[in-house]
Design a protein around this motif. Structure first.
Motif, PDB file in Angstrom:
ATOM      1  N   ALA A  28       0.928  -1.057   0.087  1.00 16.96           N
ATOM      2  CA  ALA A  28      -0.072  -0.051   0.034  1.00 16.96           C
ATOM      3  C   ALA A  28       0.740   1.471  -0.045  1.00 16.96           C
ATOM      4  O   ALA A  28       0.477   2.335  -0.608  1.00 16.96           O
ATOM      5  CB  ALA A  28      -0.991   0.121   1.202  1.00 16.96           C
ATOM      6  N   SER A  79      -4.623   7.952  -3.006  1.00 14.55           N
ATOM      7  CA  SER A  79      -5.405   6.792  -2.835  1.00 14.55           C
ATOM      8  C   SER A  79      -5.924   6.640  -1.431  1.00 14.55           C
ATOM      9  O   SER A  79      -4.964   6.208  -0.477  1.00 14.55           O
ATOM     10  CB  SER A  79      -4.851   5.545  -3.412  1.00 14.55           C
ATOM     11  N   GLU A  81      -7.921   4.643  -0.189  1.00 12.23           N
ATOM     12  CA  GLU A  81      -8.129   3.361   0.199  1.00 12.23           C
ATOM     13  C   GLU A  81      -7.012   2.470   0.667  1.00 12.23           C
ATOM     14  O   GLU A  81      -7.049   1.951   1.426  1.00 12.23           O
ATOM     15  CB  GLU A  81      -8.849   2.590  -1.159  1.00 12.23           C
ATOM     16  N   LEU A  82      -5.923   2.850  -0.194  1.00  7.98           N
ATOM     17  CA  LEU A  82      -4.628   2.368   0.071  1.00  7.98           C
ATOM     18  C   LEU A  82      -3.923   2.903   1.321  1.00  7.98           C
ATOM     19  O   LEU A  82      -3.356   1.916   2.039  1.00  7.98           O
ATOM     20  CB  LEU A  82      -3.634   2.528  -0.930  1.00  7.98           C
ATOM     21  N   LEU A  84      -5.710   3.469   4.013  1.00 11.47           N
ATOM     22  CA  LEU A  84      -6.652   2.810   4.925  1.00 11.47           C
ATOM     23  C   LEU A  84      -6.012   1.308   5.182  1.00 11.47           C
ATOM     24  O   LEU A  84      -5.964   0.965   6.174  1.00 11.47           O
ATOM     25  CB  LEU A  84      -8.087   2.821   4.787  1.00 11.47           C
ATOM     26  N   LEU A  85      -5.864   0.798   3.822  1.00 12.98           N
ATOM     27  CA  LEU A  85      -5.280  -0.758   3.843  1.00 12.98           C
ATOM     28  C   LEU A  85      -4.081  -0.697   4.407  1.00 12.98           C
ATOM     29  O   LEU A  85      -3.794  -1.616   5.246  1.00 12.98           O
ATOM     30  CB  LEU A  85      -5.290  -0.989   2.436  1.00 12.98           C
ATOM     31  N   ILE A 132     -11.698   0.232   8.341  1.00 10.79           N
ATOM     32  CA  ILE A 132     -11.617   0.828   7.018  1.00 10.79           C
ATOM     33  C   ILE A 132     -12.794   1.121   6.696  1.00 10.79           C
ATOM     34  O   ILE A 132     -13.240   2.226   5.933  1.00 10.79           O
ATOM     35  CB  ILE A 132     -11.113  -0.452   6.250  1.00 10.79           C
ATOM     36  N   THR A 133     -13.924   0.564   6.852  1.00 12.93           N
ATOM     37  CA  THR A 133     -15.314   0.890   6.541  1.00 12.93           C
ATOM     38  C   THR A 133     -15.848   2.152   7.375  1.00 12.93           C
ATOM     39  O   THR A 133     -16.319   3.248   6.581  1.00 12.93           O
ATOM     40  CB  THR A 133     -16.407  -0.328   7.055  1.00 12.93           C
ATOM     41  N   TYR A 136     -13.402   4.974   5.493  1.00 23.05           N
ATOM     42  CA  TYR A 136     -13.671   5.389   4.247  1.00 23.05           C
ATOM     43  C   TYR A 136     -15.037   6.031   4.169  1.00 23.05           C
ATOM     44  O   TYR A 136     -15.447   7.140   3.282  1.00 23.05           O
ATOM     45  CB  TYR A 136     -13.778   4.166   3.462  1.00 23.05           C
ATOM     46  N   THR A 137     -16.150   5.686   4.983  1.00 29.60           N
ATOM     47  CA  THR A 137     -17.356   6.371   4.849  1.00 29.60           C
ATOM     48  C   THR A 137     -17.299   7.608   5.610  1.00 29.60           C
ATOM     49  O   THR A 137     -17.998   8.412   4.846  1.00 29.60           O
ATOM     50  CB  THR A 137     -18.309   5.624   5.785  1.00 29.60           C
ATOM     51  N   TYR A 139     -14.693   9.640   4.894  1.00 30.60           N
ATOM     52  CA  TYR A 139     -14.129  10.311   4.071  1.00 30.60           C
ATOM     53  C   TYR A 139     -14.927  10.801   2.848  1.00 30.60           C
ATOM     54  O   TYR A 139     -15.111  11.752   2.283  1.00 30.60           O
ATOM     55  CB  TYR A 139     -12.785   9.500   3.259  1.00 30.60           C
TER      56      TYR A 139
END
Length: 183
Positions: A28, A79, A81-82, A84-85, A132-133, A136-137, A139
């Motif tokens: 990531a 990113s 998403e990356l 957070l991962l 993560i959920t 991301y939510t 964000y």
């Protein structure tokens, strides 16, 4: 078997899951930033050293470097998403790396801890997916065009809180001088 006969080495399953978390953080981090990749690779190397030697402080340093790599990548990249991962991979590496060392010291490598380690790994993964959920939510619905750097700073704050809880937890397990830890 007496306690002298125990192999006081980190537990294998937790060590393997910690390494997988570190690899996730490296991948990531390396996606958007060479600096992030370099920091994360250094962190993964320290994690391997910490697991080989069974030292908690090396795991701490490793995960700080992994997290610095995630932050650098989040700051330079685009990113969320990356980022957070990578953060979840770092926290899983730290949590299971510490657990591997603790299990090895307390029970020895020969103890049958497969079920315990599997439950711990699954619990960490579930908590990570939940984080993560939620992240991301937040964000997606609250960012409204905010830069990814804002998310990186939010992740930095979350990482510092996590480290603070870990240090406090480790101190609470140490016996006090002049008596037992329950006195």
């Amino acid at each position: 078997m007496t306690t002298d006969e125990l192999t006081r080495r980190p537990a294998l399953i937790s060590s393997a899951v910690a390494a997988a978390g570190a690899i996730l953080a490296v991948v990531a981090s390396g996606y958007a930033s060479l600096l992030g990749l370099a920091l994360a690779v250094a962190g993964a190397s320290f994690l391997a050293l910490g697991l080989a030697r069974g030292t908690n402080s090396a795991i701490d340093v490793a995960c700080l470097l992994l997290f610095a790599g995630v932050l650098a990548s989040g700051y330079e990249g685009d990113s969320v998403e990356l980022a957070l991962l990578g953060t979840v991979g770092t926290v899983v590496a730290w949590d299971l790396g510490q657990s591997a060392i603790d299990l090895g010291e307390q029970l020895g490598r020969e103890a049958r801890t497969t079920r315990l380690e599997a439950v711990h790994a699954a619990s960490s993964a579930i908590v990570g997916l939940g984080a993560i959920t939620i992240g991301y939510t937040l964000y997606v619905f609250a960012a409204d065009g905010q830069p990814v750097a804002a998310v990186a700073l939010l992740l930095a704050a979350a990482g510092l809180v996590t480290i603070g809880f870990g240090v406090r937890n480790r101190r609470s397990r140490e016996p006090r001088r002049g008596g037992s830890r329950y006195s």
